[in-house]
Design an enzyme around this catalytic site. Structure first.
Site, PDB file in Angstrom:
ATOM      1  CG  ASP A  96      63.776 125.247 -14.890  1.00 42.59           C
ATOM      2  OD1 ASP A  96      63.129 123.985 -15.309  1.00 42.59           O
ATOM      3  OD2 ASP A  96      64.113 125.624 -13.830  1.00 42.59           O
ATOM      4  CB  ALA A  97      59.422 122.677 -15.753  1.00 45.16           C
TER       5      ALA A  97
END
Length: 483
Positions: free
Chosen positions: A256-257
């Site tokens: 995820d970011a």
């Protein structure tokens, strides 16, 4: 001494960057030629289909096998339709219909649209089992609260996307559905033993692995029994021992970011987060949405430095870059997708609408839309019944600030249709609805995650299981208000 060119290219091969605006800047294309794995497209990168196709062509000029990723989940999370709302219902609506063939068709249609625009990886489906009604970040992005149902629809979604030649990325491992905090802003904790994860959260991941999913995204959540004080994104017991060892996943692990607070704060910045994620077993590092050339260079410098000082083993980074390259090669080799089916999403959304009570006799009501903030994942996408109403007046209200007597006065003899998202947990919303319903005919339309709460005195309660353009049209049609 300057940076070793070979190590720089190796580090770039593990990164999924991003850039601002609808036209890729020179640095974004140049970095692809230098070895950058790819870019993620966000709403700010998208104006219309012709522009997106031109964008992907420009990126391919930098690197023919570029990974071009996007968060296109349908429902409440859309990038292609961020200006209007998605023409497809999201996972909660598809889970409510509970027709796995329909789920596959919807995701095949989404995949066909992405493939036609040159997008190769969809950061979807969300396969989290949403067991917490208060979950602020998953909710209607989930197929439901039952692990078996979520597993069946997750596998169908993956099959649909990948039949269109677009790689699916199931998220968020090992399961974000039981959290009551948003990992964009903090590090959520799921304090349960691994046995609970295996029974509740992990069956959908087992199902998508069996379905051949090409990628799985990590969660910035803490599971103390497995991860200690760190997020799963930095946990080798989660990414290697559990995901690869126990569940047999051989594809690409995408983070995820890393700009999200759940990762960046835990590591002391995006650069250190990249190093820790690679060391834990991640392969392709999503930097985030707020990315420029300087940030990419900072991350590359951190990775190269870690290779030099022993924090990272070169073999591990070569493995990661190799898996990213395998993902790119699969998307380039994928076949030609079938065409998307016109109207499929709207028909699916209509099937999902659940009506409790009497919705007859609502001609020309006062429609009251209760303000609700969007999460970072959703973005500011239009929602509600407004675009679909024929002749009904619509106004906005703020729970906790709007006087119910003023709304009743405004409505006069007309019934009120009150539209909201997550009304059960929106401060002041329950009180507003029940005060109105105590002295006026009120129909409630819930476009967020359904809960057990039902307002006393309401004439009807309508659940759409999402707030996409398709969900809004379906609700207006069921209420007899559509043009």
């Amino acid at each position: 001494m300057g940076q070793d060119p070979g190590l720089r290219r190796l580090a770039l091969g593990t990164l999924l960057a991003a850039y601002p605006g609808p036209v890729p800047p020179d640095w974004a294309v140049d970095l692809l030629a230098e070895g950058l794995a790819g870019h993620t497209l966000f709403g700010t990168n998208i104006h219309d289909p012709a522009q997106v196709a031109a964008t992907t062509a420009a990126l391919r000029a930098g690197r023919p096998d570029v990974i071009i990723a996007i968060d296109e989940e349908g429902g409440d999370v859309t990038r292609l339709a961020h200006a209007t709302g998605s023409p497809y219902p999201g996972n909660a609506a598809l889970g409510a219909v509970d027709d796995v063939t329909l789920t596959r068709q919807v995701y095949s249609a989404i995949g066909a649209e992405l493939a036609a625009l040159g997008i190769t990886v969809d950061l979807a489906p969300t396969v989290d089992v949403n067991t917490a009604d208060e979950n602020p970040v998953i909710g209607t992005r989930s197929f439901g609260a039952d692990p078996a149902r979520v597993a069946a629809h997750s596998a169908a979604a993956v099959a649909g996307l990948q039949s269109a030649g677009v790689a699916a990325c199931a998220k968020h491992f090992p399961g974000h559905g039981a959290t009551v905090a948003d990992s964009h802003h903090e590090l959520p904790t799921v304090d349960v033993p691994p046995a609970v994860l295996r029974e509740r959260d992990l069956p959908p991941f087992a199902a998508v692995i069996d379905a051949g999913v090409r990628a799985i995204m990590t969660a910035h959540i803490r599971v103390p029994a497995l991860t200690g004080e760190s997020p799963a994104t930095f946990s080798r017991p989660v990414l290697v021992d559990l995901l690869r060892g126990e569940y047999g996943f051989t594809g690409t692990v995408i983070t995820d970011a890393l700009e999200m607070k759940g990762a960046a704060l835990a590591a002391g910045g995006v650069g250190p987060a990249a190093v820790r994620a690679l060391a834990a077993g991640a392969d392709l590092l999503c930097i985030g949405a707020q990315v420029d050339a300087d940030l990419v260079e900072l991350v590359v410098e951190e990775i190269v430095g870690a290779l030099g000082d022993g924090r990272l083993d070169r073999t591990r980074v070569e493995e990661a870059a190799g898996r990213a390259a395998e993902l790119a090669a699969w998307t380039n080799a994928a076949g030609t997708p079938a065409a998307a089916l016109d109207g499929l999403g709207y028909a699916a959304a209509l099937r999902a609408v659940c009506v409790e009570g009497d919705v007859t006799g609502l001609a020309a009501p006062l429609v009251v839309q209760v303000h609700a903030a969007s999460t970072i994942a959703e973005g500011r996408v239009p929602w509600g019944l407004g675009p679909h109403l024929a002749g009904a007046e619509e106004i906005r209200a703020v729970a906790g600030e709007t006087d119910p007597d003023e709304l009743r006065h405004r409505a006069g003899e007309r019934p009120i249709v009150l539209v909201g998202r997550h009304l059960h947990r929106l401060p002041g919303a329950r009180e507003l609805v029940e005060a109105l319903a105590a002295a006026h005919p009120v129909t409630v339309v819930e476009m967020g995650w359904p809960s057990a709460w039902r307002p006393a005195g309401a004439r009807a309660f309508v659940t759409t299981y999402g707030a996409s353009h398709a969900n809004g049209r379906a609700a207006a049609q069921v209420l007899g208000l559509a043009g």
